[in-house]
Structures are given as C-alpha cells and as structure tokens.
Scaffold this active site. Sequence first.
Site, PDB file in Angstrom:
ATOM      1  N   LYS A  28      23.021  91.630 107.059  1.00 46.21           N
ATOM      2  CA  LYS A  28      21.824  91.125 106.401  1.00 46.21           C
ATOM      3  C   LYS A  28      22.032  89.746 105.782  1.00 46.21           C
ATOM      4  O   LYS A  28      23.070  89.471 105.178  1.00 46.21           O
ATOM      5  CB  LYS A  28      21.388  92.110 105.310  1.00 46.21           C
ATOM      6  CG  LYS A  28      21.105  93.503 105.836  1.00 46.21           C
ATOM      7  CD  LYS A  28      21.032  94.526 104.722  1.00 46.21           C
ATOM      8  CE  LYS A  28      20.919  95.935 105.290  1.00 46.21           C
ATOM      9  NZ  LYS A  28      20.990  96.972 104.239  1.00 46.21           N
ATOM     10  N   VAL A  42      13.979  97.578 105.180  1.00 43.79           N
ATOM     11  CA  VAL A  42      12.671  97.236 105.715  1.00 43.79           C
ATOM     12  C   VAL A  42      11.877  98.541 105.854  1.00 43.79           C
ATOM     13  O   VAL A  42      12.469  99.611 106.011  1.00 43.79           O
ATOM     14  CB  VAL A  42      12.787  96.528 107.086  1.00 43.79           C
ATOM     15  CG1 VAL A  42      13.521  95.224 106.942  1.00 43.79           C
ATOM     16  CG2 VAL A  42      13.471  97.402 108.136  1.00 43.79           C
ATOM     17  N   CYS A  98      12.614 100.011 113.897  1.00 42.08           N
ATOM     18  CA  CYS A  98      12.424 100.862 112.715  1.00 42.08           C
ATOM     19  C   CYS A  98      11.032 101.499 112.713  1.00 42.08           C
ATOM     20  O   CYS A  98      10.027 100.782 112.670  1.00 42.08           O
ATOM     21  CB  CYS A  98      12.616 100.032 111.449  1.00 42.08           C
ATOM     22  SG  CYS A  98      12.227 100.928 109.938  1.00 42.08           S
ATOM     23  N   SER A 135       7.148 102.301 103.066  1.00 44.20           N
ATOM     24  CA  SER A 135       6.039 102.254 104.022  1.00 44.20           C
ATOM     25  C   SER A 135       4.769 102.934 103.517  1.00 44.20           C
ATOM     26  O   SER A 135       3.671 102.439 103.770  1.00 44.20           O
ATOM     27  CB  SER A 135       6.468 102.861 105.369  1.00 44.20           C
ATOM     28  OG  SER A 135       6.776 104.231 105.249  1.00 44.20           O
TER      29      SER A 135
END
Length: 239
Positions: free
Chosen positions: A55, A68, A28, A82
Amino acid sequence: MSSPHLADGSEKPAEVEGQGRLYSMAYCPFAHRIRLVLSLKQVPHDIVNINLQNKPQWFLQIHPDGKVPAYIDSDGTLVTDSIALTNYLEEKYPEPSLYNDETKSRDLELLNHFSKIMDTFANCIFGKDKRQFEEILTEVTNDLQEFEDELNIRKTTFFGGSNPGMLDILIWPWFERAKALTLLYKQRASLDKERFPRIMEWVDGMKDQPFILKHRCPYEKFAKFIEAVRTGNVDYDNL
C-alpha cells in the site's frame, strides 16, 4: 476498473474538483458494491485502485487501516465500510431510490442473513474451510432458500421490484464470483434450476443490467486472483 493498482512509492493522483473519489481494488467484492451504486446513481467520481499487498504511504494517511472501499466526497467527507458508504450515497443522492419503504426492514434482515454466505465464501477462497466441497455447497444452497422464498413471495424479478434495489446490489458481487469456487476446488457445481427458479431468473436479470456489465468481474479472473493471493505474489494488473 482499468486504472493501475498504485503501490508504495507511487504519487497520489491529483484530485478532480467537484467530484468524489473511490479508492478501490478491482477484485474486492466490497468495493464492487460501491462501484455499482455510484454507477447506477450516476455520481461524478473517479476510481483509484490500490495495491493492497504493497500500500502507498499516502493512502495510509487517508485511511490508516489501509482498507477499501474508501470514498472521499467532493466536499472532503471520508466514508469507509461498504454498508455505511452505500447508505451515505443513498441519502446524499436519493435518485434513483434503492430502498422501498414497504420492504426495507426485510431487505436489511436478508442482508444480515447473507453475511453467513459471505463468511463461508471468504473461508473457502482463503482456504480456511476444510470441509468437503459437497458439504459446503449443501450449506450455501440451504442458506439461499430464504432468498428464493422471498422472491417467490414478492413475485418480482428483483428484490427491489421491477428494477434492482439496494439488496440486489449489495449481494450481487458474491453471485458474480460464485463459480470461482468450482475452479478453486476443481469440481463442477450449479444451482438446481427446479429448486431455485426465482434466483435463476434474478441472476439473468441482474447480469444484463448496464451498470452491472460496466463493472463486471469475470469469475475466471477472480479465481486467478485468489490463486495469486495464496502464493503471496499478486500482479493486480496482469492476471
């Protein structure tokens, strides 16, 4: 990066007192951003990789969206997204500083403009962009011109100056993965060295940074990951 991707039915790893935890996925680019910032700032943490196609229920209790990166700080604070997370880490761990007051507003503007390249990249790897590869490549290189011009104005190797800063780190994961498109489209392509000498110098400078090398994601492996995603059957730990 080497920890296995935990799936449904797994047990949540025991937390380590006094350090943060990053929930990640090895391929990712958004989680990659955070691994780079944590490494550069030498923030004590561990990394728990998540199988995003299956998951764990315990992870969904931590982050109901199941995305994530997700970071739990040593005091229990949960931060997701992020950009929000990099800004959180910059504020809490200010050394080394990843923003220059003189260029921060322009860096944020460039980061916003880079989102167009990110969207094009995502549409390509997931087969949503049906244009010919040459047309896509032309668009992306035209979008990169602004970044070449900016480095030429600054006369520095990195957008952050003599060392990588926040903008450098936040855009790097896509540059590292860019050649994967040539494998997925089965066509050769490279940046024009005469048109983009500053970008080429920047790439050379970034790829030799110790914190970059520590979390490197080879584009060949990323291409294999995308091909597996397209089939709907990803073995995250054996690509």
